[in-house]
Design an enzyme around this catalytic site. Structure first.
Site, PDB file in Angstrom:
ATOM      1  N   LYS A  48      39.674 -33.128   8.897  1.00 16.27           N
ATOM      2  CA  LYS A  48      40.674 -32.755   9.899  1.00 16.27           C
ATOM      3  C   LYS A  48      41.092 -33.998  10.686  1.00 16.27           C
ATOM      4  CE  LYS A  48      39.192 -28.022  10.022  1.00 16.27           C
ATOM      5  NZ  LYS A  48      38.270 -27.015  10.466  1.00 16.27           N
ATOM      6  N   GLN A  92      34.959 -25.280  15.296  1.00 22.57           N
ATOM      7  CA  GLN A  92      34.523 -25.323  13.901  1.00 22.57           C
ATOM      8  C   GLN A  92      33.402 -24.306  13.681  1.00 22.57           C
ATOM      9  OE1 GLN A  92      35.886 -27.361  11.412  1.00 22.57           O
ATOM     10  NE2 GLN A  92      34.587 -26.136  10.079  1.00 22.57           N
ATOM     11  N   ASP A 115      43.785 -22.203  14.737  1.00 25.49           N
ATOM     12  CA  ASP A 115      43.141 -21.526  13.606  1.00 25.49           C
ATOM     13  C   ASP A 115      43.729 -20.126  13.414  1.00 25.49           C
ATOM     14  OD1 ASP A 115      41.381 -22.959  12.079  1.00 25.49           O
ATOM     15  OD2 ASP A 115      39.619 -22.537  13.311  1.00 25.49           O
TER      16      ASP A 115
END
Ligand code: NAD
Length: 279
Positions: A48, A92, A115
């Site tokens: 990322k 995460q 997300d």
């Protein structure tokens, strides 16, 4: 058989995005919160960061100890929610068991939820309202689009109903006029469903679960699975067994995983635009 090359599609998506980013008056900010030191998460966060670097984003990787309290995580998210130069926030997964992952995800303000996993964004997606869509689901649709594979009027079977992949993908494809069958661990006679599919998406996490017996001749197969095995990274589809039966298929690695990272770049930009509209 044609390979659905995620790397190629990713490059094209990021090039297009860079054109838009040039028009902005500041660098976009993406913050990733990692809790603990899970080795797979370290790899994902690194990827990322590379993408964010390539897009010239301000990438902030906050790594927290695995004994941090929920209160402290929520306080950090609250601070980031109110920080104007932070456009996107993600936590995460997985996170340590003493923390409530749904509560933590939902603490992210929906316009920064890159997300797309908050109840608000999942609800908007289900209702067909423009929103931040979970990266893997959006990546699958964009990969199909890159190869001019239209989902409208197609029978699509999805195997796996997780909140991360299967469920949002079912909504996204339904919104794009596909006829969707969502299969899972309790589905009876899985083959009967998958064999009807023009497009089969597999997101289960079981190496080589799907072989040629599950697939219609000429189907498009999207393998989301990433399984670490003795022979290296393998998908949920037995590539060797199905490759002569399918028209298109994603490789693992080099397929959907590449798209997921690209979509995070796109969602950070979209989050910025959505927030500007609200101000
Ligand atoms: P998950 O464990 O949350 O969900 C798995 C789903 O598979 C469940 O809905 C379950 O009902 C279903 N399932 C389990 N066994 C089954 C069976 N025998 N038949 C039919 N359905 C069955 O998993 P997830 O988070 O959705 O991830 C799935 C896989 O995709 C994993 O390998 C993960 O690493 C990978 N993944 C890849 C990306 C990417 O970017 N490529 C992104 C997310 C997840």
């Amino acid at each position: 058989m044609i390979l659905l090359d995620g790397k190629k599609a990713k490059i094209s998506i990021l090039e297009e995005l860079k054109e838009e980013l040039l028009k902005l008056d500041r660098k976009l900010g993406l913050t990733v919160i990692q809790i603990g030191d899970d080795p797979a998460s370290n790899v994902y966060v690194r990827n990322k960061g590379k993408m964010a670097n390539d897009l010239n984003y301000n990438f902030n990787h906050i790594k927290l100890d695995d004994d941090i309290t929920e209160e402290d995580v929520l306080a950090l998210i609250n601070k980031l929610n109110n920080d104007d130069i932070v456009d996107g926030i993600l936590v995460q997964m997985p996170i340590p068991k003493h923390l409530d992952s749904k509560k933590i995800q939902n603490a992210i303000i929906s316009v920064k939820d890159v997300d797309g996993l908050t109840d608000i964004n999942m609800g908007k997606l289900a209702h067909g309202v423009d929103s931040l869509v979970p990266c893997t689901a959006m990546g699958i649709l964009d990969l199909l689009r890159f190869y001019n594979l239209d989902v409208e009027k197609k029978n699509v079977a999805i195997v796996g109903r997780s909140d991360l992949v299967g469920k949002p993908l079912a909504s996204l494809l339904t919104n794009n006029n596909a006829t969707v069958t969502l299969c899972h661990s309790k589905t009876e006679n899985l083959k009967e469903h998958t064999k009807l599919a023009d497009i089969l998406v597999v997101a289960v996490g079981k190496p080589k679960l799907i072989n040629d017996e599950y697939i219609k001749e000429g189907a498009v197969v999207v393998d989301v699975g990433i399984n670490r095995t003795e022979e290296g990274l393998v998908g949920d589809v037995d590539f060797e067994k199905v490759k002569d039966k399918v028209s298109y298929i994603t490789p693992v690695p080099g397929g959907v995983g590449q798209m997921t990272v690209a979509e995070l770049g796109k969602n950070t930009y979209k989050a910025h635009v959505l927030r500007k509209k609200k101000l």
